[in-house]
Design a protein around this motif. Structure first.
Motif, PDB file in Angstrom:
ATOM      1  N   ILE A  17       0.836  -1.209   0.000  1.00 38.47           N
ATOM      2  CA  ILE A  17       0.000   0.000   0.000  1.00 38.47           C
ATOM      3  C   ILE A  17       0.873   1.263   0.000  1.00 38.47           C
ATOM      4  CG2 ILE A  17      -0.263   0.234   2.529  1.00 38.47           C
ATOM      5  CD1 ILE A  17      -3.316   0.768   1.845  1.00 38.47           C
ATOM      6  N   SER A  52      -0.420  -5.568   3.114  1.00 37.94           N
ATOM      7  CA  SER A  52      -1.350  -4.613   2.503  1.00 37.94           C
ATOM      8  C   SER A  52      -2.570  -5.285   1.879  1.00 37.94           C
ATOM      9  CB  SER A  52      -0.622  -3.787   1.448  1.00 37.94           C
ATOM     10  OG  SER A  52       0.450  -3.100   2.047  1.00 37.94           O
ATOM     11  N   THR A 175      -5.284  -1.017  -2.456  1.00 41.71           N
ATOM     12  CA  THR A 175      -3.881  -1.029  -2.909  1.00 41.71           C
ATOM     13  C   THR A 175      -3.782  -1.302  -4.406  1.00 41.71           C
ATOM     14  OG1 THR A 175      -3.212  -1.826  -0.723  1.00 41.71           O
ATOM     15  CG2 THR A 175      -1.610  -2.076  -2.495  1.00 41.71           C
TER      16      THR A 175
END
Ligand SMILES: Cc1cc2nc3c(=O)[nH]c(=O)nc-3n(C[C@H](O)[C@H](O)[C@H](O)COP(=O)(O)OP(=O)(O)OC[C@H]3O[C@@H](n4cnc5c(N)ncnc54)[C@H](O)[C@@H]3O)c2cc1C
Length: 415
Positions: A17, A52, A175
């Motif tokens: 991310i 992420s 993400t």
């Protein structure tokens, strides 16, 4: 305007991310010029293949550190409005509270015929809450629509946030969307593992060497700027980085429940069977799973941290211990019927990146010309990703962070 900025080849190491939002903000910076500058995400496995893609996704104005939280929270809301984040990555505001409960055993609480393990010691929660926000055991007053915990199990509830201070995203979808939006605007994604940085000589960073993911061939990319955003792996590529990691397991259960993120503290039942008691022998027989209902009719639940296996070389080698996932399900099953009855859709593990000795995240220059760090986000990396990306774009193109005072997060203070 952009003619003032010399040619820049910016390589971001890590497509989590932090790397993906940094690419998004770099490529939208007013001084970025597609004819003179390039932004490349160098990702070892796949975008969002580590924490992420496996995190909870809670966003909160009451998170930490306070110098970047408000900026990041606001940017999340703006990005969601701009790119239809509600539909694209499950952005929504919600309530949040801490709950204390006393569990009981139900017939189907555990399907356990697995081997009895040694006691696992003290439960180590994700460090999302500081001492002031720990559950208040005396508090009562469960909101009316928080109806997915067994009434006779709940001892106390205290509100920690409401839709004006708390929100969420689906971290994998957020993400990958950030990376896609960066690519749509001209960024490049290369799949390979960075193995060396060449910064010999007076001019700082010169090249990044990497092993291509599929062919294992070795390549070198010319770079004027490198942003280390490899989460827990940052110290593998830059050995001085003070980044440490802990493993965490989580599950996703199918259950369409009301939007309340819950930090639970469960007193496990006295009559938990012998096997379960041995397997669940946390400190004081307490467990503290966190629950985040999502708008897609699922509930994400994460367990505690462990240090049983060191960080493997790459994210695809992270080992998920199914017993630990079952612990999470068994624990929460003692207090919630929808969790007990819901189909378990996902069982997974990942590593949390933290700064050794506490503090962080680390955002900014390393002291080596052209090498920057954006890492060590602990358990608030989803929340703080947007501010990190925006500030990194300012550091690269404006020469300094403009949108927040991040002196306390300067990596040079930690290196
Ligand atoms: C169980 C759990 C729940 C969480 N819940 C929340 C939450 O609710 N809210 C919140 O704000 N935060 C949460 N977090 C924290 C958040 O997930 C992390 O802070 C964040 O994901 C870190 O992102 P990152 O990009 O720095 O690292 P990562 O996601 O680890 O990404 C690093 C990337 O770098 C790549 N990489 C590694 N080495 C190399 C190399 N040499 N070359 C190229 N690529 C490389 C990896 O493959 C990986 O894709 C949670 C974390 C955990 C563990």
């Amino acid at each position: 305007m952009s003619a003032e900025i010399p040619e820049r080849n910016i390589v971001i190491i890590g497509g989590g991310i932090i790397g993906s939002t940094t690419a998004y903000f770099l490529i939208r910076h007013s001084l970025f010029s597609i004819s003179r500058h390039s932004v490349t995400i160098l990702e070892s496995q796949s975008i969002a293949s580590a924490a992420s893609g496996k995190a909870g996704g809670l966003l909160a104005l009451w998170a930490y550190p306070s110098n970047i939280v408000p900026l990041s929270y606001k940017l999340h809301a703006e990005l969601a409005a701009q790119h239809d984040g509600a539909k694209r990555w499950g952005y929504r505001t919600l309530n949040c509270g801490s709950m204390t409960a006393k569990g009981r055993v139900y017939e189907c609480t555990s399907t356990d015929n697995r081997k009895i393990e040694e006691p696992r010691g003290k439960w180590q929660s994700l460090p999302k809450l500081d001492q002031n926000t720990r559950p208040n055991r005396a508090a009562r007053g469960v909101p009316e629509d928080l109806d997915w915990f067994d009434a006779d199990a709940v001892i106390g509830y205290s509100s920690m946030g409401d839709p004006s201070t708390t929100a969420q995203v689906h971290p994998y979808l957020f993400t990958t969307s950030m990376a896609d939006l960066a690519v749509d605007a001209g960024a490049k994604v290369v799949f390979g593992t960075a193995t060396a940085l060449d910064y010999t000589g007076p001019h700082g960073i010169k090249t990044v060497t990497y092993e291509e993911k599929d062919t294992k061939k070795i390549h070198t990319i010319h770079a004027t700027d490198v942003i280390l955003a490899a989460g827990p792996w940052t110290s593998h590529i830059f050995p001085g980085a003070p980044i440490v990691s802990s493993r965490a397991h989580s599950v996703v259960v199918k259950a369409d429940v009301s939007p309340h993120a819950i930090f639970s503290e469960i007193e496990l039942p006295e009559d938990f069977g012998k096997k379960e008691r041995l397997r669940h022998q946390w400190h004081d027989n307490m467990a503290s799973p966190e629950l985040y209902p999502r708008p897609d009719g699922t509930v994400y639940i994460c367990g505690g941290l462990d240090q049983l296996l060191p960080l493997p070389k790459t994210s695809n080698l992270v080992q998920c211990d199914l017993d630990r996932c079952q612990d999470i399900i068994d624990n929460i099953s003692t207090i919630s019927t929808p969790m007990r009855n819901g189909e378990v859709l996902v069982r997974q593990a990942c590593y949390l990146p933290s700064v050794e000795g506490g503090g962080g995240p680390l955002i900014g220059e390393t002291g080596i010309k052209g090498i920057y760090m954006a890492t060590g986000h602990t358990c608030w990396g989803i929340q703080n990703s947007c501010a990190t990306g925006k500030l990194m774009s300012e550091i690269i193109f404006d020469g300094k962070a403009k949108s927040a005072n991040i002196e306390s997060l300067d990596p040079r203070k930690f290196l």
